[in-house]
Design an enzyme around this catalytic site. Structure first.
Site, PDB file in Angstrom:
ATOM      1  N   ASP A  57       0.843  -1.195   0.000  1.00  0.00           N
ATOM      2  CA  ASP A  57       0.000   0.000   0.000  1.00  0.00           C
ATOM      3  C   ASP A  57       0.878   1.246   0.000  1.00  0.00           C
ATOM      4  OD1 ASP A  57      -2.100   1.760   0.288  1.00  0.00           O
ATOM      5  OD2 ASP A  57      -3.094   0.599   1.844  1.00  0.00           O
ATOM      6  N   CYS A  95      -6.354   3.587  -3.539  1.00  0.00           N
ATOM      7  CA  CYS A  95      -6.520   2.217  -3.031  1.00  0.00           C
ATOM      8  C   CYS A  95      -7.696   1.466  -3.647  1.00  0.00           C
ATOM      9  CB  CYS A  95      -6.696   2.258  -1.516  1.00  0.00           C
ATOM     10  SG  CYS A  95      -5.432   3.186  -0.624  1.00  0.00           S
ATOM     11  N   LYS A 149      -5.759  -5.850   4.020  1.00  0.00           N
ATOM     12  CA  LYS A 149      -6.675  -4.735   3.767  1.00  0.00           C
ATOM     13  C   LYS A 149      -7.652  -5.045   2.629  1.00  0.00           C
ATOM     14  CE  LYS A 149      -6.388   0.066   2.104  1.00  0.00           C
ATOM     15  NZ  LYS A 149      -5.515   1.239   1.951  1.00  0.00           N
ATOM     16  N   HIS A 151     -10.910  -2.761   1.721  1.00  0.00           N
ATOM     17  CA  HIS A 151     -11.196  -1.440   1.169  1.00  0.00           C
ATOM     18  C   HIS A 151     -12.023  -1.479  -0.114  1.00  0.00           C
ATOM     19  CE1 HIS A 151      -9.623   2.984   0.824  1.00  0.00           C
ATOM     20  NE2 HIS A 151     -10.895   2.891   1.189  1.00  0.00           N
ATOM     21  N   HIS A 242       1.187   2.393   4.142  1.00  0.00           N
ATOM     22  CA  HIS A 242       0.182   3.445   4.326  1.00  0.00           C
ATOM     23  C   HIS A 242       0.359   4.072   5.706  1.00  0.00           C
ATOM     24  CE1 HIS A 242      -3.717   5.453   4.402  1.00  0.00           C
ATOM     25  NE2 HIS A 242      -3.961   5.061   3.156  1.00  0.00           N
ATOM     26  N   ASP A 300      -0.156  -0.826  -4.869  1.00  0.00           N
ATOM     27  CA  ASP A 300      -1.504  -0.459  -5.315  1.00  0.00           C
ATOM     28  C   ASP A 300      -1.541   0.921  -5.960  1.00  0.00           C
ATOM     29  OD1 ASP A 300      -1.139   1.058  -3.010  1.00  0.00           O
ATOM     30  OD2 ASP A 300      -3.170   0.773  -2.266  1.00  0.00           O
ATOM     31  N   ASN A 301      -0.605   1.792  -5.618  1.00  0.00           N
ATOM     32  CA  ASN A 301      -0.540   3.124  -6.226  1.00  0.00           C
ATOM     33  C   ASN A 301       0.787   3.756  -5.851  1.00  0.00           C
ATOM     34  OD1 ASN A 301      -2.988   3.521  -3.814  1.00  0.00           O
ATOM     35  ND2 ASN A 301      -1.031   4.567  -3.521  1.00  0.00           N
TER      36      ASN A 301
END
Length: 573
Positions: A57, A95, A149, A151, A242, A300-301
């Protein structure tokens, strides 16, 4: 030899002609004569492989050792070196969008999740009628487990991971939790506990660092499962790196020389991820999975530089459609790869994992009409040409903060709408693509937030269209929109095509019934199974727009920082 040279020249000319002959108002242009893919089905092992997907993350492009980072990641570096590094790999800038596209193989314009993320109080989740990757793998005979996670929404029980294809789930449902207490807040007044075992609350784990806790659960799953009797799909969705960053002190110590305190903590968090991957791969070997396994590692990003991450030398950050927000760190490690120890520059998107992994599992991805992903296993394993020639990064009709218009979009596209598309070498952005900074590591250690804001807005306040040749200019330094209006027009046409296929945005207002205080202090489903939820399309709003603004503390320093910023930009940082 002469015939070989002539054949290669003919192939190059053929590919060049095919780009020129594209119909820009049709789906992704893949010429059947050039791309005769049998897909993953041609590469199936005698028994379907065990699939381990590790998703981090907010890990930036520069936040891994083999990208010349100061962060130590020996395990990730070794696995990537022995496998295939994906150096033209794209994810989404936030996310929920990345996770939704991984799980469904569909662009977010086709699931109604075009705008922002799913907030804890929103009665929204991944569309229930959309098939998911774990569901298809279950149908192919896999045991499916998820740790970490989620989300992707949880307002009703049908949205939970165990109702969307996973046999077991252990992790957090919201987007951000404390690494030790598992408290998650949607604004300071609304906080609740968020750690779940299946569909129940997982009390009793407070004080255990989440990455360590999740790794222990992964090893427990591997130890309990018989790899010879049933193939396994294990989705490890770590919350690291994160915020809030709270690594144990012993992991910070090796980075004590870093001047940027946020970067120091961030590096420690990534080092813990590296240790976790080491422990997972050790378990794969110990319990007999490794020889018939495929391990995929992905972020994820992009990272947020202001909290210690780095996307250098790429432009932008998490939440933007610049390369720093969407070009992901990724690699594949597997004994089943035909050609290992190499770097792949093939264009690949996070939607491609759905058909690729379903194909590896022996399933039939073609039964899912409307997939936006492609089976990339021949490309990854053997280095064959990628069937993907373009990526729709997104179209967000609720984000209209740009200065554009239909006129600026040549009456093809409203350039006030936030959108981005990649076709071949070219990338087009419209509307507000996000803050376009180039931030080297270690910068902004103690600078006030006001300087960060001065850095953001320079150079494109009145623009609404940007064009870059990403192959030749991956850092997006040279905007070619004015020089190549012909390419701009073609890519605007592609956006218009994709927009015609989009479903309405689902972005409902917050539901007060979600308040954890009404559910024993826990985040969890609050809508009853029989209750009919009215479909709601969202309206864009700025969070906190009515909040009282603090008085500027750096106003007197603005002239100095403006001059500093100008010098930095002139030196290209």
């Amino acid at each position: 030899m002469a015939m070989l040279v002539l054949s290669r020249i003919f192939l190059v000319n053929l590919l060049s002609f095919s780009y020129a002959s594209w119909d820009w108002v049709k789906p992704n242009q893949v010429e059947s004569e050039s791309f005769l893919f049998q897909g993953s089905a041609a590469y199936k092992a005698k028994q379907p492989p065990h699939i381990i997907f590790i998703l981090t993350d907010d890990q930036g492009f520069h936040d891994i050792g083999y990208h010349d980072s100061e962060i130590h990641t020996p395990t990730l570096d070794k696995l990537a070196k022995e496998g295939v590094k994906l150096e033209n790999y794209y994810v989404q800038p936030l996310c929920t969008p990345s996770r939704s596209q991984l799980i469904t193989g569909r662009y977010q314009i086709h699931t109604g999740l075009q705008h922002s993320i799913i907030r804890p109080r929103q009665p929204n989740c991944l569309p229930l009628h959309t098939p998911t990757l774990p569901q298809r793998l279950q149908e192919a005979g896999y045991a499916t487990h998820m740790v970490g996670k989620w989300h992707l929404g949880f307002y009703r029980k049908d949205c939970l991971p165990t109702r969307r294809g996973f046999h077991s789930y252990f992790g957090s449902l919201t987007g951000s939790v404390d690494y030790y207490t598992y408290s998650s807040c949607d604004g300071k007044p609304l906080c609740g506990f968020d750690l779940h075992e299946g569909e129940s609350v997982a009390w009793g784990h407070k004080g255990k660092y989440s990455t360590h806790l999740y790794t222990q659960r992964v090893r427990k799953i591997l130890a309990a499962h018989d790899p010879a009797s049933q193939p396994l799909f294990l989705f490890v969705s770590l919350q690291a790196a994160h915020t809030p960053l709270k690594p144990p002190k012993e992991y910070i110590y090796p980075y004590r020389g870093m001047g940027n305190v946020a970067r120091r903590k961030y590096a420690a968090v990534v080092s813990i991820v590296d240790e976790a991957v080491h422990n997972i791969t050790y378990a794969l070997r110990k319990y007999g999975y490794y020889k018939n396994s495929v391990l995929i590692f992905s972020t994820d990003n992009g990272a947020q530089p202001f909290t210690g991450g780095s996307n250098w030398p790429l432009r932008g950050r998490k939440g933007t459609y610049w390369e720093g927000g969407i070009r992901g760190v990724g690699f594949v490690h597997s004994p089943l790869l035909r050609h290992r120890r190499r770097v792949s520059k093939a264009l690949l998107h996070i939607t491609d994992w759905f058909p690729t992994l379903v194909g590896l599992a022996g399933g039939n991805a073609s039964q899912d009409g409307g997939l936006d992903g492609y089976d990339m296993w021949p490309t990854i394993s053997e280095g064959k040409e990628s069937p993907r020639l373009e990526i729709l990064h997104n179209i967000d009709p609720l984000n209209r903060k740009g200065h554009g218009s239909w006129t600026e979009g040549q009456q093809i596209w409203d350039t006030a709408v936030q959108a981005a598309v990649r076709v071949g070498d070219w990338k087009l952005l419209t509307g507000d693509p996000g803050h376009g900074d180039w931030v080297p590591p270690q910068l902004l250690a103690h600078f006030p937030g006001g300087w960060w804001n001065l850095e953001r807005g320079v150079g494109h306040q009145a623009k609404s269209v940007w064009l870059y040749n990403i192959t030749g200019d991956p850092c997006e330094r040279r905007d070619l929109a004015a020089q190549r209006p012909d390419v701009v027009k073609k890519l605007l046409t592609r956006l218009a095509y994709y927009n015609r296929t989009a479903v309405p945005v689902q972005y409902p207002p917050d539901d007060p019934r979600a308040n954890p205080d009404q559910h024993g202090g826990v985040w969890g489903p609050w809508v009853e199974d029989g209750e009919v939820q009215q479909a709601t399309t969202g309206v864009y709003y700025k969070r906190g727009k009515n909040r009282k603004k603090n008085k500027c503390k750096v106003c007197r320093l603005k002239p100095f920082f403006k001059r500093l910023n100008k010098r930095v930009l002139l030196n290209r940082m």
